[in-house]
Design an enzyme around this catalytic site. Sequence first.
Site, PDB file in Angstrom:
ATOM      1  CG  LEU A  33      -1.878  -1.208   1.335  1.00  0.00           C
ATOM      2  CD1 LEU A  33      -2.750  -1.086   2.587  1.00  0.00           C
ATOM      3  CD2 LEU A  33      -2.744  -1.359   0.091  1.00  0.00           C
ATOM      4  CG  HIS A  37      -3.078   1.174  -2.478  1.00  0.00           C
ATOM      5  ND1 HIS A  37      -1.713   1.009  -2.575  1.00  0.00           N
ATOM      6  CD2 HIS A  37      -3.612   0.477  -3.509  1.00  0.00           C
ATOM      7  CE1 HIS A  37      -1.438   0.242  -3.619  1.00  0.00           C
ATOM      8  NE2 HIS A  37      -2.558  -0.090  -4.207  1.00  0.00           N
TER       9      HIS A  37
HETATM   10  P1  AMP Z   1      -3.544  -1.890  -7.158  1.00  0.00           P
HETATM   11  O1  AMP Z   1      -3.114  -2.331  -5.804  1.00  0.00           O
HETATM   12  O2  AMP Z   1      -2.420  -1.309  -7.980  1.00  0.00           O
HETATM   13  O3  AMP Z   1      -4.343  -2.930  -7.905  1.00  0.00           O
HETATM   14  O4  AMP Z   1      -4.539  -0.674  -6.949  1.00  0.00           O
HETATM   15  C1  AMP Z   1      -5.663  -0.785  -6.113  1.00  0.00           C
HETATM   16  C2  AMP Z   1      -6.518   0.454  -6.258  1.00  0.00           C
HETATM   17  O5  AMP Z   1      -5.730   1.605  -5.914  1.00  0.00           O
HETATM   18  C3  AMP Z   1      -7.010   0.691  -7.692  1.00  0.00           C
HETATM   19  O6  AMP Z   1      -8.335   1.183  -7.635  1.00  0.00           O
HETATM   20  C4  AMP Z   1      -6.068   1.737  -8.204  1.00  0.00           C
HETATM   21  O7  AMP Z   1      -6.596   2.538  -9.233  1.00  0.00           O
HETATM   22  C5  AMP Z   1      -5.831   2.556  -6.948  1.00  0.00           C
HETATM   23  N1  AMP Z   1      -4.580   3.332  -7.061  1.00  0.00           N
HETATM   24  C6  AMP Z   1      -3.355   2.856  -7.389  1.00  0.00           C
HETATM   25  N2  AMP Z   1      -2.459   3.868  -7.455  1.00  0.00           N
HETATM   26  C7  AMP Z   1      -3.136   5.004  -7.167  1.00  0.00           C
HETATM   27  C8  AMP Z   1      -2.774   6.379  -7.072  1.00  0.00           C
HETATM   28  N3  AMP Z   1      -1.537   6.804  -7.312  1.00  0.00           N
HETATM   29  N4  AMP Z   1      -3.738   7.275  -6.752  1.00  0.00           N
HETATM   30  C9  AMP Z   1      -5.018   6.873  -6.528  1.00  0.00           C
HETATM   31  N5  AMP Z   1      -5.419   5.592  -6.597  1.00  0.00           N
HETATM   32  C10 AMP Z   1      -4.498   4.664  -6.908  1.00  0.00           C
END
Ligand code: AMP
Length: 292
Positions: A33, A37
Amino acid sequence: MQVIRTISEMQEISMEYKKAGNKIALVPTMGFLHHGHLSLIKKAKELSDIVITTIFVNPKQFAPHEDFDSYPRDFSRDSELAQDAGTDILFIPDILSIYPKDFTSFYTAGKISKIFDGEFRPDFFDGVAMVCIKLFNITNPDITVFGQKDYQQSRVINKIIKELNFNIQLHIQPTIREANGLAMSSRNVYLSSKEKEKSSILFIAMEEAKREIQKGEKRRKIINAIMHKTLRTVPEIKIDYAASALSENFDTPEEFLPGDNIVLLLAVYLGKTRLIDNSLITIPSQLHKHFE
Ligand code: AMP
């Protein structure tokens, strides 16, 4: 914060919370995270009574040559961060309970899972879709919070919710960035400090395109060319795509119209690390000319 590892327990708990009149929000993640996240979890807490954060590195969204095995994982750090941000239940299922050996179900979001990032990662969005469908069924949320960072993914989730009649409100949170404009991502740990410095070029490329759009540029290919030209100033960058499209349906007209909402989409390799980013902008209305 409760840590739940089995599907049956998760289903039971969320049913009980619902019966007691609680609003449930789901934040699916692959862990490791970061502030992106955490902004989702905080928003989920604002919008609901009970926040379920899930950590599941989903094998179905990795191609065989991709980084499933080496994807960064740190459970104890994640669990502290998730709790501090407002998670009530941390759901960490194991792979075999999500995908038993005889698992055969399949869903495709169709065209929107095959264009742009889907062209380079053909099974990615269908893999994301499947795990989200399962997480929706298991946790039964009223709200789910996703990040704009993965714009195309958020459109796929929107399609699943509509097409499969999930009674879930989708909330999209803005992208959280490093000071130099780099969108936060668990994969940023792969970048060397030199590469991290150079990574600002993605944000700069989108800003350049936006500046030209604000000045009146509407031709899609010119907008794309501006981003390509800027990205090429960093020789270590290999471009998968740098493109613009209507944000609603990813259509790609030759020329955008005033009032069109468009998305700028980037995917590049910086050294060995693949980075994606995007930005939304509305094509300005015609500038009013003054005739003397
Ligand atoms: P992941 O763990 O990469 O699958 O991401 C989980 C959630 O976090 C997804 O909805 C992503 O779009 C969101 N997320 C990842 N990076 C960011 C960021 N820099 N800003 C906002 N949300 C993010």
